[in-house]
Design an enzyme around this catalytic site. Sequence first.
Site, PDB file in Angstrom:
ATOM      1  CG  HIS A 175      -0.428  -0.198   2.522  1.00  0.00           C
ATOM      2  ND1 HIS A 175       0.027  -1.280   3.106  1.00  0.00           N
ATOM      3  CD2 HIS A 175      -0.099   0.644   3.461  1.00  0.00           C
ATOM      4  CE1 HIS A 175       0.550  -1.431   4.185  1.00  0.00           C
ATOM      5  NE2 HIS A 175       0.703  -0.264   4.569  1.00  0.00           N
ATOM      6  CG  HIS A 216       0.902   5.247   3.739  1.00  0.00           C
ATOM      7  ND1 HIS A 216       0.236   5.183   5.080  1.00  0.00           N
ATOM      8  CD2 HIS A 216       1.761   4.291   4.005  1.00  0.00           C
ATOM      9  CE1 HIS A 216       0.308   4.141   5.830  1.00  0.00           C
ATOM     10  NE2 HIS A 216       1.499   3.222   5.085  1.00  0.00           N
TER      11      HIS A 216
HETATM   12  P1  AMP Z   1       1.382   0.423   7.495  1.00  0.00           P
HETATM   13  O1  AMP Z   1       1.998   0.682   8.777  1.00  0.00           O
HETATM   14  O2  AMP Z   1       2.384   1.076   6.346  1.00  0.00           O
HETATM   15  O3  AMP Z   1       1.498  -0.920   7.218  1.00  0.00           O
HETATM   16  O4  AMP Z   1      -0.061   1.008   7.112  1.00  0.00           O
HETATM   17  C1  AMP Z   1      -1.121   0.375   7.445  1.00  0.00           C
HETATM   18  C2  AMP Z   1      -2.272   1.529   7.367  1.00  0.00           C
HETATM   19  O5  AMP Z   1      -3.483   0.897   7.419  1.00  0.00           O
HETATM   20  C3  AMP Z   1      -2.208   2.217   8.857  1.00  0.00           C
HETATM   21  O6  AMP Z   1      -2.006   3.621   8.494  1.00  0.00           O
HETATM   22  C4  AMP Z   1      -3.352   2.093   9.306  1.00  0.00           C
HETATM   23  O7  AMP Z   1      -4.035   3.256  10.206  1.00  0.00           O
HETATM   24  C5  AMP Z   1      -4.292   1.545   8.143  1.00  0.00           C
HETATM   25  N1  AMP Z   1      -5.581   0.755   8.533  1.00  0.00           N
HETATM   26  C6  AMP Z   1      -5.531  -0.165   9.011  1.00  0.00           C
HETATM   27  N2  AMP Z   1      -6.820  -0.922   9.090  1.00  0.00           N
HETATM   28  C7  AMP Z   1      -7.387   0.081   8.045  1.00  0.00           C
HETATM   29  C8  AMP Z   1      -8.686  -0.164   7.761  1.00  0.00           C
HETATM   30  N3  AMP Z   1      -9.725  -1.073   8.118  1.00  0.00           N
HETATM   31  N4  AMP Z   1      -9.219   0.771   7.076  1.00  0.00           N
HETATM   32  C9  AMP Z   1      -8.346   1.989   6.593  1.00  0.00           C
HETATM   33  N5  AMP Z   1      -6.996   1.963   6.938  1.00  0.00           N
HETATM   34  C10 AMP Z   1      -6.415   1.077   7.751  1.00  0.00           C
END
Ligand code: AMP
Length: 116
Positions: A102, A104
């Site tokens: 993903h 950001h």
């Molecule tokens: P990372 O730390 O790069 O793996 O980012 C994962 C991101 O996913 C974090 O910023 C979380 O806030 C976000 N996240 C986790 N669960 C969800 C969800 N159900 N919907 C939207 N974002 C999410």
Amino acid sequence: MADSDCLFCRILNGDVPSTEVLSTTGTYAFRDVNPAAPVHVLVVPRIHIPHAGALRAEDALVLAEMFSTARDVAASEGVLESGYRLVLNVGDDALNSVPHLHLHVLGGRRMGWPPG
Ligand code: AMP
């Protein structure tokens, strides 16, 4: 190619709700549930790729589509001119928490460097 244990695969197949920002053939963009900036959108590929370190040469097209979607997100969120940050976290030290690639898209405020 979806992984039923993967949160973002479950978002992609509609089992887990999300707030859509943009959708393309190969990507989906939705709002981060815990935003770190006024604009915080996640761009994911529709195919399950665990993280940026697992990318292979044959993933080039989906990766290009992710960056194109990120630019379109920046435009639709009104930060194309003010600027935005694109982040790919890989591994524990980067606090990668969801094992589905993903990107950001962060914007809407002045960000520090280096990141904390
Ligand atoms: P990372 O730390 O790069 O793996 O980012 C994962 C991101 O996913 C974090 O910023 C979380 O806030 C976000 N996240 C986790 N669960 C969800 C969800 N159900 N919907 C939207 N974002 C999410």
